[in-house]
Design a protein around this motif. Sequence first.
Motif, PDB file in Angstrom:
ATOM      1  N   GLN A   1       0.825  -1.205   0.000  1.00  0.00           N
ATOM      2  CA  GLN A   1       0.000   0.000   0.000  1.00  0.00           C
ATOM      3  C   GLN A   1       0.862   1.259   0.000  1.00  0.00           C
ATOM      4  O   GLN A   1       0.557   2.235  -0.700  1.00  0.00           O
ATOM      5  N   GLU A   2       1.946   1.234   0.773  1.00  0.00           N
ATOM      6  CA  GLU A   2       2.845   2.390   0.810  1.00  0.00           C
ATOM      7  C   GLU A   2       3.485   2.616  -0.558  1.00  0.00           C
ATOM      8  O   GLU A   2       3.635   3.754  -1.012  1.00  0.00           O
ATOM      9  N   VAL A   3       3.861   1.514  -1.216  1.00  0.00           N
ATOM     10  CA  VAL A   3       4.457   1.625  -2.552  1.00  0.00           C
ATOM     11  C   VAL A   3       3.461   2.229  -3.531  1.00  0.00           C
ATOM     12  O   VAL A   3       3.805   3.125  -4.327  1.00  0.00           O
ATOM     13  N   LEU A   4       2.215   1.781  -3.480  1.00  0.00           N
ATOM     14  CA  LEU A   4       1.201   2.292  -4.392  1.00  0.00           C
ATOM     15  C   LEU A   4       0.847   3.749  -4.081  1.00  0.00           C
ATOM     16  O   LEU A   4       0.548   4.525  -5.005  1.00  0.00           O
ATOM     17  N   ARG A   5       0.861   4.118  -2.803  1.00  0.00           N
ATOM     18  CA  ARG A   5       0.621   5.529  -2.454  1.00  0.00           C
ATOM     19  C   ARG A   5       1.724   6.415  -3.041  1.00  0.00           C
ATOM     20  O   ARG A   5       1.449   7.474  -3.599  1.00  0.00           O
ATOM     21  N   THR A   6       2.968   5.970  -2.878  1.00  0.00           N
ATOM     22  CA  THR A   6       4.092   6.748  -3.400  1.00  0.00           C
ATOM     23  C   THR A   6       4.009   6.870  -4.913  1.00  0.00           C
ATOM     24  O   THR A   6       4.211   7.951  -5.486  1.00  0.00           O
ATOM     25  N   ALA A   7       3.683   5.741  -5.575  1.00  0.00           N
ATOM     26  CA  ALA A   7       3.576   5.748  -7.033  1.00  0.00           C
ATOM     27  C   ALA A   7       2.432   6.651  -7.498  1.00  0.00           C
ATOM     28  O   ALA A   7       2.510   7.262  -8.573  1.00  0.00           O
ATOM     29  N   GLY A   8       1.388   6.751  -6.690  1.00  0.00           N
ATOM     30  CA  GLY A   8       0.239   7.585  -7.054  1.00  0.00           C
ATOM     31  C   GLY A   8       0.330   9.012  -6.561  1.00  0.00           C
ATOM     32  O   GLY A   8      -0.613   9.794  -6.759  1.00  0.00           O
ATOM     33  N   GLY A   9       1.443   9.371  -5.915  1.00  0.00           N
ATOM     34  CA  GLY A   9       1.617  10.729  -5.423  1.00  0.00           C
ATOM     35  C   GLY A   9       0.777  11.063  -4.215  1.00  0.00           C
ATOM     36  O   GLY A   9       0.513  12.244  -3.952  1.00  0.00           O
TER      37      GLY A   9
ATOM     38  N   SER B   1      -6.694  -0.383  -6.055  1.00  0.00           N
ATOM     39  CA  SER B   1      -5.317  -0.388  -5.554  1.00  0.00           C
ATOM     40  C   SER B   1      -5.149  -1.339  -4.379  1.00  0.00           C
ATOM     41  O   SER B   1      -4.102  -1.980  -4.228  1.00  0.00           O
TER      42      SER B   1
END
Length: 338
Positions: free
Chosen positions: A114-122, A133
Amino acid sequence: MEAKARPSVNPNIANPATLEKETTRQGVEALKDISFGSIAGIAGKIVEYPFDTVKVRLQSQPDHLPLRYTGPLDCFRQSVKQDGFRGLYRGVSAPFAGAAAETACLFFSYRVAQEVLRTAGGLKAGDALPLGSLVAAGAMSGSVTSVVLTPIELVKCRMQVPLQSTMDPTLPRNAGLSTRAVSPFAVIGDVYRREGLSGFWRGQMGTFLRETGGTAAWFGSYEAITLSFKTRLQLAQPSRSLQDIELPLPQQLVSGAVAGMSYNFIFYPADTIKSKIQTGELSAHGVRPTFMQVGRALWRTHGLKGLYRGCGITVARSAPSSALIFTIVENLKRAFAS
């Protein structure tokens, strides 16, 4: 001369104190995931293990002989008659450790994904992710966990199944282990002696498919049902955000139960093929059967019904087990919220 403007710097990144605080927070959250997941995994395994033993024995019946069991109840009856109720907990020592490792890994890798996807999504830390997601994060979590889980499940399945080969002398022995009581160390030694270190990852493809797809369904359905319940509760409390709403215990249990059933039903054929690979013999030339070879052979012999052998009892036992796991983890997180 006109002074050049300095580039703006994010104080949250440049400030060492902030970085240290964030690192500490991430470490604490990781420790919670591992600790709470381990506790929940062991609790869930106590509930589900006898049903899992019946499921594996149903899945592992030889295709070239008449089926020994007519269904879950017949398998349960024959197993208890042969070895008592205690026999249904055969090999439980390895799964206890495995359940702790599996559930801890699932929740830890799910949060990291989830942290990776948050970072990727800004997005910022703590921002809510859309359901798609969260499903993707679940798939990522399952794929990572499958690598840890395959050796554990191989030992578990080999310890659950030997009873079959002792009840009927016409049945082939499972991987050379046919004694009535087999220790985890005996199974580990036998696998290493026959196949080396790589032998512990026999059935990895089946575990990967089941965990990647199943965990996406597990977390995805849990998040979807939880969101639905919270949305309804918010209608009565419009001033509160969804994140602040706590579900009553019955609704927590329902969300977890639906998640467990979704996980087991959708990708059950991959688990059936995996179990047959892990409990079957190598070929005459010492070659491992492939996932596709075992799947095609099972389909030719028993059709779709063979791929879903033992599915009913598996889905039934997954409901209370998964409900218990999610409820324990969520309430422990709430009790130890920083």
